[in-house]
Design an enzyme around this catalytic site. Structure first.
Site, PDB file in Angstrom:
ATOM      1  N   CYS A 140      62.847   4.860 -15.652  1.00 22.09           N
ATOM      2  CA  CYS A 140      61.411   5.106 -15.471  1.00 22.09           C
ATOM      3  C   CYS A 140      60.618   3.850 -15.131  1.00 22.09           C
ATOM      4  CB  CYS A 140      60.825   5.764 -16.714  1.00 22.09           C
ATOM      5  SG  CYS A 140      60.771   4.681 -18.168  1.00 22.09           S
TER       6      CYS A 140
ATOM      7  N   CYS B 259      72.157  -0.716 -21.300  1.00 24.30           N
ATOM      8  CA  CYS B 259      72.520  -2.033 -21.832  1.00 24.30           C
ATOM      9  C   CYS B 259      71.427  -3.031 -21.471  1.00 24.30           C
ATOM     10  CB  CYS B 259      73.853  -2.475 -21.253  1.00 24.30           C
ATOM     11  SG  CYS B 259      74.281  -4.207 -21.618  1.00 24.30           S
TER      12      CYS B 259
ATOM     13  N   CYS C  54       0.838  -1.196   0.000  1.00 25.36           N
ATOM     14  CA  CYS C  54       0.000   0.000   0.000  1.00 25.36           C
ATOM     15  C   CYS C  54       0.878   1.254   0.000  1.00 25.36           C
ATOM     16  CB  CYS C  54      -0.891  -0.024   1.237  1.00 25.36           C
ATOM     17  SG  CYS C  54      -1.819   1.506   1.505  1.00 25.36           S
TER      18      CYS C  54
ATOM     19  N   CYS D 195       1.635   1.286   6.242  1.00 19.45           N
ATOM     20  CA  CYS D 195       0.767   0.144   5.959  1.00 19.45           C
ATOM     21  C   CYS D 195       1.554  -0.986   5.303  1.00 19.45           C
ATOM     22  CB  CYS D 195      -0.389   0.576   5.055  1.00 19.45           C
ATOM     23  SG  CYS D 195      -1.600  -0.730   4.753  1.00 19.45           S
TER      24      CYS D 195
ATOM     25  N   CYS E 225      70.882  -5.010 -31.416  1.00 16.61           N
ATOM     26  CA  CYS E 225      71.987  -5.096 -30.459  1.00 16.61           C
ATOM     27  C   CYS E 225      71.504  -4.857 -29.044  1.00 16.61           C
ATOM     28  CB  CYS E 225      73.071  -4.085 -30.834  1.00 16.61           C
ATOM     29  SG  CYS E 225      72.532  -2.364 -30.689  1.00 16.61           S
TER      30      CYS E 225
ATOM     31  N   CYS F 276      62.810  -0.432 -17.685  1.00 18.70           N
ATOM     32  CA  CYS F 276      63.801   0.622 -17.900  1.00 18.70           C
ATOM     33  C   CYS F 276      64.420   0.992 -16.552  1.00 18.70           C
ATOM     34  CB  CYS F 276      63.132   1.844 -18.522  1.00 18.70           C
ATOM     35  SG  CYS F 276      64.178   3.321 -18.573  1.00 18.70           S
TER      36      CYS F 276
END
Length: 603
Positions: free
Chosen positions: A313, A337, A197, A202, A323, A310
């Site tokens: 980074c 390297c 309801c 209710c 190479c 790397c």
């Protein structure tokens, strides 16, 4: 529900009963015989059963259909009409027994997940508690006013008494507010099935009669759709078929064993986890395999195995040629390297030039890079092992899809043409459809055995050896069957006239179908038993080894040790009448034959 005629229709791509009957391996089947001398060769005791399989197309079709029907009793396919009928029957039962309206019975069943017994138990235990919990009130909670105009409890507008409605509680609201309230609830989802309801204090339930009176046609259709789906989704024994676009459901007899079921749409799935059918692999293994295929772990393994960070980074860099002089991408641009990861400015001719690094070799001798190399090697091995199993898993998946496509083409195009060319009714060509159905099912089983093999522990060498033996035999048998059904059959399809040797081809294809089924039954049975035969056989082999060691000297003195062993090996594949079983396909051949009449393997 599926009619009996549908179950007998051989043109069904993947009949519900036939697909599940391939590897029934019922409780009456004995466990696989332990192989002698740990060479995993099949025991000739299975030949009689295999010959029965070989003769399967000569049996009366009704016998096969009866067997199929008996096996398929563990699940039932329900379409929407079946579900609606069951739903109406349950509502009628509750309404009749409890002497309440159908709307109230529907509310009760939704509350107790459409379980008639639960409704009876709760209702007769404490009717008042159930009524209050569900919202089926016997008397209004507010006195209905006799005034000509009454205020709506939502919009607070005055309306004549005839333009206001209420459920059992007596709270009055105008039709406009009721319609908006019902429409919003239906658009919000299946929660509208438990609508109460609008008065916040209710708990009276809003029945289906109010929905039918005030909702739009589109909303009523959506509500009835939710109601129908709730019968399946709230049940513990019925689940929807997960195939896209399929509206059928499958009722399963819980505790009856194998969970693999096949819907009327030809899609096979596991009733327990709703993934595609994956017998003989358990649901836990399938979940791990699917998660592994979708996870990022293998990407990280590939990065670790094929790249280095790397030094500046830390971005991963892949070296695919050239190479040892590496230059990171902008904006880093650090030169280093590849071997020792040192700055390239410290390298030159004295360190080995562009294709070697003396510093790396010296540090490697001292064990500086041992951990990194070991970690990279482990990642590489793990990736290669996963790739090995995944490629074969995916290959069998694509082969199965192709087999299903070929089966559909065979049913819709080639079978009719072949019937005309060979002057035989299509009912006599069912062996071709059965062969393609067997191929499709075997491809599915073979696909999942690679997931099983991936998670089989490496340290259990005996089980792995037994598994690879069974898998190899099953795969070889499947390839022979597939080649026969795919290539040799096309010679008869493309022929312009009836072939004299077509009956020989029928015998060959039916035999290969039976043999392949036997191979895969052995494979499925062994995997579902956890390769337990290996454990019992290993114990037997230890006992045999002791007996052989204790009697070897006496055999040597008698000059019969070597000869006896040879005689034992040769008689193991023959029966009392001298007929011999082929080592390749296990078919029984005549004593005078020098090659197998099925696979042409030399004796």
């Amino acid at each position: 529900m599926e009619s009996e005629d549908d179950m007998h229709d051989a043109n069904d791509v993947a009949s519900v009963e036939e697909e599940d009957d391939y590897y029934s391996g019922g409780e009456e089947d004995d466990d696989m015989e332990a192989e002698e001398d740990y060479d995993y060769s099949y025991d000739c005791a299975d030949e009689e059963e295999e010959i029965d399989d070989y003769d399967f197309i000569t049996n009366d079709s009704d016998d096969r259909d009866d067997a199929i029907t008996r096996h398929s009793q563990n699940y039932t396919i329900l379409n929407e009409e079946d579900i609606h009928q069951r739903q109406e029957e349950d509502i009628t039962k509750i309404s009749t027994v409890l002497s309440i309206s159908r709307e109230a019975a529907c509310i009760l069943l939704r509350r107790y997940n459409w379980t008639v017994n639960n409704v009876h138990e709760e209702w007769f235990t404490d009717e008042d508690r159930v009524r209050n919990a569900v919202g089926i009130l016997e008397m209004p909670v507010v006195n209905l006013s006799n005034a000509k105009e009454v205020t709506c409890g939502i919009c607070f507008e005055n309306f004549s008494r005839d333009n206001l409605r209420s459920v059992a509680c007596g709270h009055l609201f105008c039709d406009t507010c009721w319609k908006a309230y019902i429409s919003t609830s239906i658009h919000d989802g299946p929660g509208c099935l438990m609508l109460r309801c609008p008065d916040l204090s209710c708990v009276a339930a809003v029945g289906q009669d109010m929905i039918d009176k005030l909702a739009t046609d589109a909303d009523k259709e959506k509500y009835h759709r939710y109601l129908l789906r709730s019968y399946v989704e709230d049940s513990r024994t019925i689940k929807w078929c997960p195939a896209p676009g399929c509206d059928s459901a499958v009722e399963y007899v819980v505790g009856s064993g194998n969970y693999d079921v096949a819907c009327s749409c030809s899609y096979g799935f596991c009733w327990n986890c709703t993934e595609e059918a994956h017998r003989p692999v358990d649901c836990e293994t399938v979940a791990k395999w699917i998660l592994k295929n979708s996870a990022e772990s293998e990407n990280m393994n590939w990065i670790l195995a094929n790249s280095k960070p790397c030094p500046k980074c830390k971005r991963p860099i892949e070296k695919n040629q050239g190479c040892m002089h590496m230059t990171c991408t902008p904006p880093c641009k650090f030169e280093f390297c590849w071997l020792c990861l040192g700055a390239w400015s410290d390298h030159g001719e004295r360190t080995g030039g562009f294709y070697a690094c003396n510093r790396y070799e010296a540090a490697k001798q001292e064990g500086v890079y041992d951990d990194d190399e070991r970690r990279r090697e482990m990642a590489k091995n793990s990736l290669e092992r996963y790739t090995h199993y995944y490629e074969r898993w995916a290959s069998n998946q694509s082969s199965r899809q192709k087999a299903i496509s070929d089966l559909q083409q065979m049913q819709s195009i080639h079978l009719e043409k072949l019937s005309e060319v060979q002057s035989q009714p299509e009912s006599q060509l069912k062996f071709i459809i059965e062969a393609w159905q067997q191929i499709s099912e075997c491809r599915r089983v073979l696909k999942w055995t690679y997931a099983y093999g991936y998670y089989l522990p490496e340290k259990e060498h005996n089980k792995r050896q037994f598994f690879e033996y069974l898998q190899g035999d099953a795969e070889a048998g499947l390839e022979r069957l597939h080649q026969c059904a795919e290539k040799e059959l096309m010679n008869y399809i493309n022929s312009d006239k009836a072939s004299k040797d077509f009956d020989d081809f029928r015998t060959k294809l039916a035999g290969l179908t039976s043999v392949t089924r036997n191979y895969f039954e052995n494979l499925v049975r062994a995997l579902e038993n956890g390769l337990s035969d290996v454990d019992s056989q290993t114990l037997g082999n230890k006992t045999s080894s002791k007996n052989v060691a204790g009697s070897s000297s006496s055999k040597a003195k008698g000059g019969r040790g070597k000869g006896s062993s040879k005689t034992s090996t040769s008689t193991r594949n023959t029966d009392d009448s001298g007929n011999w079983a082929c080592d390749q396909c296990t078919i029984l051949n005549a004593r005078s034959a020098t090659t197998c009449h099925m696979c042409h393997h030399s004796r």
